[in-house]
Design a protein around this motif. Structure first.
Motif, mmCIF file in Angstrom:
data_model
loop_
_atom_site.group_PDB
_atom_site.id
_atom_site.type_symbol
_atom_site.label_atom_id
_atom_site.label_comp_id
_atom_site.label_asym_id
_atom_site.label_seq_id
_atom_site.Cartn_x
_atom_site.Cartn_y
_atom_site.Cartn_z
ATOM 1 N N PHE A 34 0.862 -1.181 0.000
ATOM 2 C CA PHE A 34 0.000 0.000 0.000
ATOM 3 C C PHE A 34 0.894 1.225 0.000
ATOM 4 O O PHE A 34 1.825 1.323 0.811
ATOM 5 N N VAL A 35 0.616 2.157 -0.902
ATOM 6 C CA VAL A 35 1.363 3.405 -0.973
ATOM 7 C C VAL A 35 0.474 4.538 -0.475
ATOM 8 O O VAL A 35 -0.604 4.787 -1.038
ATOM 9 N N ALA A 36 0.903 5.182 0.592
ATOM 10 C CA ALA A 36 0.217 6.385 1.065
ATOM 11 C C ALA A 36 0.523 7.485 0.057
ATOM 12 O O ALA A 36 1.552 8.154 0.124
ATOM 13 N N LEU A 65 -3.154 -10.202 7.126
ATOM 14 C CA LEU A 65 -2.010 -10.739 6.406
ATOM 15 C C LEU A 65 -1.013 -11.401 7.359
ATOM 16 O O LEU A 65 -0.444 -12.458 7.050
ATOM 17 N N ARG A 66 -0.811 -10.800 8.519
ATOM 18 C CA ARG A 66 0.110 -11.384 9.506
ATOM 19 C C ARG A 66 -0.406 -12.731 10.008
ATOM 20 O O ARG A 66 0.378 -13.650 10.283
ATOM 21 N N ALA A 67 -1.726 -12.853 10.126
ATOM 22 C CA ALA A 67 -2.305 -14.131 10.549
ATOM 23 C C ALA A 67 -2.036 -15.227 9.521
ATOM 24 O O ALA A 67 -2.147 -16.420 9.843
ATOM 25 N N ARG A 68 -1.667 -14.831 8.316
ATOM 26 C CA ARG A 68 -1.372 -15.783 7.241
ATOM 27 C C ARG A 68 0.122 -15.837 6.923
ATOM 28 O O ARG A 68 0.524 -16.307 5.867
ATOM 29 N N GLY A 69 0.931 -15.313 7.817
ATOM 30 C CA GLY A 69 2.374 -15.373 7.662
ATOM 31 C C GLY A 69 2.985 -14.211 6.913
ATOM 32 O O GLY A 69 4.202 -14.184 6.682
ATOM 33 N N GLY A 70 2.176 -13.236 6.493
ATOM 34 C CA GLY A 70 2.689 -12.094 5.748
ATOM 35 C C GLY A 70 2.572 -10.804 6.530
ATOM 36 O O GLY A 70 2.518 -10.794 7.760
ATOM 37 N N ARG A 71 2.493 -9.700 5.828
ATOM 38 C CA ARG A 71 2.275 -8.377 6.426
ATOM 39 C C ARG A 71 2.027 -7.399 5.296
ATOM 40 O O ARG A 71 2.293 -7.706 4.124
ATOM 41 N N LEU A 72 1.527 -6.250 5.648
ATOM 42 C CA LEU A 72 1.325 -5.190 4.654
ATOM 43 C C LEU A 72 2.583 -4.344 4.564
ATOM 44 O O LEU A 72 3.070 -3.829 5.580
ATOM 45 N N VAL A 73 3.100 -4.208 3.370
ATOM 46 C CA VAL A 73 4.258 -3.344 3.132
ATOM 47 C C VAL A 73 3.736 -1.952 2.794
ATOM 48 O O VAL A 73 2.888 -1.799 1.909
ATOM 49 N N VAL A 74 4.228 -0.961 3.489
ATOM 50 C CA VAL A 74 3.748 0.412 3.323
ATOM 51 C C VAL A 74 4.886 1.295 2.843
ATOM 52 O O VAL A 74 6.010 1.230 3.371
ATOM 53 N N ARG A 75 4.604 2.088 1.839
ATOM 54 C CA ARG A 75 5.523 3.122 1.394
ATOM 55 C C ARG A 75 4.765 4.452 1.318
ATOM 56 O O ARG A 75 3.536 4.466 1.193
ATOM 57 N N VAL A 76 5.490 5.550 1.352
ATOM 58 C CA VAL A 76 4.892 6.877 1.340
ATOM 59 C C VAL A 76 5.492 7.675 0.189
ATOM 60 O O VAL A 76 6.715 7.709 0.022
ATOM 61 N N GLY A 77 4.621 8.310 -0.622
ATOM 62 C CA GLY A 77 5.117 9.133 -1.722
ATOM 63 C C GLY A 77 4.267 8.984 -2.965
ATOM 64 O O GLY A 77 3.084 8.639 -2.890
ATOM 65 N N ASP A 78 4.869 9.222 -4.110
ATOM 66 C CA ASP A 78 4.168 9.055 -5.377
ATOM 67 C C ASP A 78 3.943 7.568 -5.623
ATOM 68 O O ASP A 78 4.877 6.765 -5.562
#
Length: 455
Positions: A34-36, A65-78
């Protein structure tokens, strides 16, 4: 090791998410990104209510996502620059995204496609993620979209809708860095409405279960009953994609009763507006069917409308609910919009902007095109229809319960007295702390008809 990237936009869920499913199917490792997006904030679209709801929805998505072994990757910008950067860092060969219908979404897709192609990566757009029927899948002969709902709905009902995609059992990520989950104040300035709904897929599914368990069956009879609060309140979750419209359709159709069928029709209206905006992106800010209106510049009247001080209780109750909850039922939206555009004859764009400032479910397709429908500049086949707020109040709030709920200055009145308030003289109104009507309805109706005819 093959890596794909699932770029979340308005599909913040793990259940029935074709974007996430396709990314997982095509690769051993997936980056849920997800990109903010700084571009959204520059447009002024990130109001405090939607920002707070979004922050909660992202936190809930990360937990799923963490409950399934992953996570949300977050970036900020364009969003394009950051997506391409993450793809390069992880060696992702494909980026999956849900297809949007706004001009902003179209430009985002075009930029992403071009930038990724330059690095020999592919953008895959999934058009059956945000609506039941993809925009453009149904078209009349010789045109790119339907301009009238009824023929669209006939085709929509017979469309072969995809099945529901199960939530993944596991999500495995490559090594990739992430910013922290966004907080509401980093997404938009200002305070959220105190009564706004909580965000997230978990809350969406809780509300869905409650809605299907009983209230849906009565929807056909009660959805316009303002006091009953008998609508689903699922629109914010559909807007952010915390709930799939396709799953909602299948589960509603399974009940097969008049309430469910009436509710399904509302899902079709949502798709209808999305396909109109996809065909005519300029309708977000320009008349779909120009009436050459010379709208009044009535600043004080507009401000009174915003504040819920028009002197017409059912209209004021609607605007006060909007400010407190960041939401209002469809009938209340219709009455508020009609009063502004037809009774006060103020430009629909001013009202649409106010709604977007506050609505948690503020959606360019549905908000702008519903406003145009009411104003008579959109797809309504009766563009000059007028709604009398006194008649509407007696019909849809006969006991005055909705009015008394949102106008504390009128709570001591009985139903008959509530409906008589606009007729009171100055002396009788003095003890109410409630304003005199902004306009005489008969004079306002005559003014609208004369101006619309002249224009």
């Amino acid at each position: 090791m093959r890596v794909s990237l699932a770029l979340f936009t308005a599909d913040l869920r793990v259940h029935d998410n074709p974007v996430l499913q396709a990314a997982l199917k095509d690769a051993e490792r997936v980056v849920p990104l997800f990109v903010a997006d700084s571009g959204i904030r520059r447009t002024g679209f990130a109001g405090p209510n939607r920002a707070a709801f979004l922050a909660e929805s992202l936190a809930d998505l990360d937990a799923a996502l963490r409950a399934r072994g992953g996570r949300l990757v977050v970036r900020v910008g364009d969003v394009v620059e950051e997506t391409c950067r993450v793809a390069a860092e992880t060696g992702a060969t494909e980026v999956h995204i849900a297809g949007g219908v706004s001009r902003y979404a179209a430009r985002r897709e075009d930029r992403l496609r071009a930038e990724l192609a330059g690095d020999r990566r592919e953008l895959r757009v999934h058009d059956a993620s945000l609506t039941v029927v993809p925009p453009g899948a149904l078209t009349p002969a010789g045109k790119d979209h339907f301009a009238v709902f009824t023929p669209y709905f006939r085709r929509w009902e017979s469309f072969s809708v995809r099945g529901v995609v199960p939530a993944p059992d596991a999500v495995r990520l490559p090594d990739v860095g992430s910013a922290g989950l966004p907080r509401a104040r980093s997404l938009a300035s200002g305070s959220a409405s105190p009564g706004r709904p909580a965000g997230g897929e978990s809350e969406a599914r809780r509300r869905l279960r409650s809605w299907l368990a009983g209230p849906l069956s009565a929807y056909d009879d009660r959805h316009d009953d303002l006091a009953a609060d008998a609508t689903s309140r699922l629109s914010p979750y559909l807007h952010f994609g915390c709930l799939s419209p396709t799953e909602l359709l299948h589960r509603a159709r399974a009940q097969d009763d008049p309430g469910a069928r009436a509710f399904v029709r509302q899902l079709a209206w949502r798709d209808f507006h999305h396909q109109v905006l996809a065909g005519r992106p300029d309708a977000a800010g320009h008349d779909y069917r120009p009436r050459h209106d010379r709208w009044r510049h009535a600043t004080k009247e507009f401000e009174a409308w915003q504040d819920g001080r028009t002197g017409y209780p059912v209209v004021d109750a609607a605007l006060r609910q909007l400010r407190h909850e960041g939401w209002m039922p469809g009938r209340a939206r219709l009455l508020a919009a009609s009063f502004l555009t037809k009774t006060l004859y103020v430009d629909w764009r001013a009202g649409a902007r106010h709604f977007l400032d506050l609505l948690v479910d503020g959606d360019v397709a549905n908000n702008q095109l519903n406003w145009q429908w009411v104003a008579g500049t959109g797809t309504d086949t009766r563009p000059n229809r007028l709604l009398n707020p006194l008649v509407q109040a007696r019909r849809h709030d006969p006991r005055g319960e909705y009015v008394r709920r949102w106008l504390p200055e009128l709570r001591h009145l009985d139903a008959t007295s509530v409906h008589r308030v606009p007729h009171l003289d100055a002396a009788a109104r003095a003890g109410l702390d409630y304003p005199a009507p902004l306009v005489d309805l008969a004079e306002a109706a005559a003014r609208f008809r004369e101006r619309r005819r002249a224009d």
